[in-house]
Enzyme design. Sequence first.
Site, mmCIF file in Angstrom:
data_model
loop_
_atom_site.group_PDB
_atom_site.id
_atom_site.type_symbol
_atom_site.label_atom_id
_atom_site.label_comp_id
_atom_site.label_asym_id
_atom_site.label_seq_id
_atom_site.Cartn_x
_atom_site.Cartn_y
_atom_site.Cartn_z
ATOM 1 N N ASP A 30 -0.166 -3.320 -4.863
ATOM 2 C CA ASP A 30 -1.519 -3.609 -3.999
ATOM 3 C C ASP A 30 -2.315 -2.315 -4.090
ATOM 4 O OD1 ASP A 30 -3.641 -4.850 -2.895
ATOM 5 O OD2 ASP A 30 -2.707 -4.888 -0.817
ATOM 6 N N ARG A 41 -11.849 -0.521 -7.328
ATOM 7 C CA ARG A 41 -11.545 -0.208 -5.885
ATOM 8 C C ARG A 41 -11.378 1.375 -5.789
ATOM 9 N NH1 ARG A 41 -8.023 -4.706 -2.535
ATOM 10 N NH2 ARG A 41 -9.347 -6.648 -3.107
ATOM 11 N N ASP A 92 0.700 -1.262 -0.008
ATOM 12 C CA ASP A 92 -0.067 0.072 -0.010
ATOM 13 C C ASP A 92 0.974 1.281 0.015
ATOM 14 O OD1 ASP A 92 -2.262 -1.752 0.266
ATOM 15 O OD2 ASP A 92 -2.388 -1.669 2.224
ATOM 16 N N ASP A 124 -5.466 2.282 1.570
ATOM 17 C CA ASP A 124 -6.224 1.473 2.411
ATOM 18 C C ASP A 124 -6.383 1.753 3.643
ATOM 19 O OD1 ASP A 124 -6.312 0.019 -0.043
ATOM 20 O OD2 ASP A 124 -5.404 -1.897 0.931
#
Length: 526
Positions: free
Chosen positions: A190, A243, A161, A194
Amino acid sequence: MRRRVARRLQAALATLALAAATGAVLSAPSASAATGGATGYATQNGGTTGGAGGQTVRATTGTAIHAALCGRATSSTPITIEVEGTVNHGNTAKVSGGSCNTAAGVIELKQISNVTIVGVGAGAVFDQLGIHIRESSNIVIQNVTVRNVKKSGSPTSNGGDAIGMESDVRNVWVDHVTLEASGGESEGFDGLFDMKDNTQYVTLSYSILRNSGRGGLVGSSETELSNSFITYHHNLYENLDSRVPLLRGGTAHIYNNHYLRINESGINSRAGARAKVDSNYFEDSKDVLGTFYTDAAGYWQVSGNTFDNVTWSSPGTENNPAGPDPQSNTSVSIPYAYTLDAASCVPSVVSRTAGAGKGLQVSDGACSPQTPAPTTPAPTTPAPTTPAPTTPAPTTPAPSTSAPSGTNLSIGAGSDGSGKADGTSYGNVRDGDPATYWSPAGTTGYVSIKWGSPTAVSRVVVKEAAGATGRIGSWRLLNADTGAVLSSGSGAGAVTFARTTLSKITFEITGSSGTPQVAEFETYAG
């Protein structure tokens, strides 16, 4: 006395020596280099000011950033760290101290509060190295670029992240940053942004997220629903697969963002999440809003959005796109003031303001960029896991144990919460049986009562299980629809507050003398 003075002098000299060795330059307290003030949900729950009012330190390496954190008097002493240059694995080492908890190869903001990290001068780039925020509160990150952070391959950092928040994080404002990768999961990358494990009151504003498989998620699984109250505004999401964000539970406000080339799915509202989606511009993209890859439905309220060359897939068991004609299926109340730019001008104003190195310009609310004046609010010192409430003392002097009249609205309602101890259940707080109970996984946590439609509530009664009375210490009662604090206090009992219509109410335990056992969380209209 002389020994204590000597020890303090030695510690101060050691900090100065470490700062000099690692590239940090200490200065007297001054106005923060950060510009403007927090917006969105980061303004709630006591607000987000970062290191305003504290010392300002210049850092050119990751080790120097850690040294600045470790050189503070306490883990909550306000500090602004001005960063210039490239921070990478080679210049980011662990630094030890009583006011920090750092690690090598990652910028670690762990178990701390009241910190600003802001890029200055020629700019700040975190190259292949991510930023951790863990068990912390009142954090500002502004005007930096974080790029090519990997979770596999070499080098790896922060689980892949770019910026990741996890474990009881409160009040974070990330503003005018550029977060980018060079591919998706198969290339070792990734998420860019987050949030997991009880992260709340976060705003991402005027930022760029691009060239990645995953923009960011809220909640790590369909049962991890402790994250909420997040604002995304005036951001550019470009060339991302999915996302943007993925929401599992909680409430999000998403407005005035430009979505460009979203390749697989966009705003993915799942597992009961509720998103207010206002005046965004979606362009050259696919399935930009809906519930995807699950049958656990989420919800949205839409208004004023523009869909420019957006394609929509057909509905299926685990695929529920909101289009081709998106309609609201919930309503979301927003507790803070904000001004919407018209969606038609969002691509223009976002292109001129979003990202690092854009002069920290913001929209004036009429689609024109402007530079806000620097702000120097007094520092705050919220604890990492028990931030100060946004409202004053409870509406009643102290909880009482008198039984209210009327029907217990919790019976027949739903419930959820933070982690639960083995053998306990959220449903035990609404079953009318004082012999059953819910316990958090630790000494703090929260449990909620929820209804399928808005319900008026003005009083609650919290009852502890027999043999566990007196364990509940400090608590807050929250309108889970908006994040507003309805009341706060200590000890179990009955609490009265202004009559409020809501779909979900939360009892959050922020302090205890042992593992709490909540037998009943009763709710009443009057």
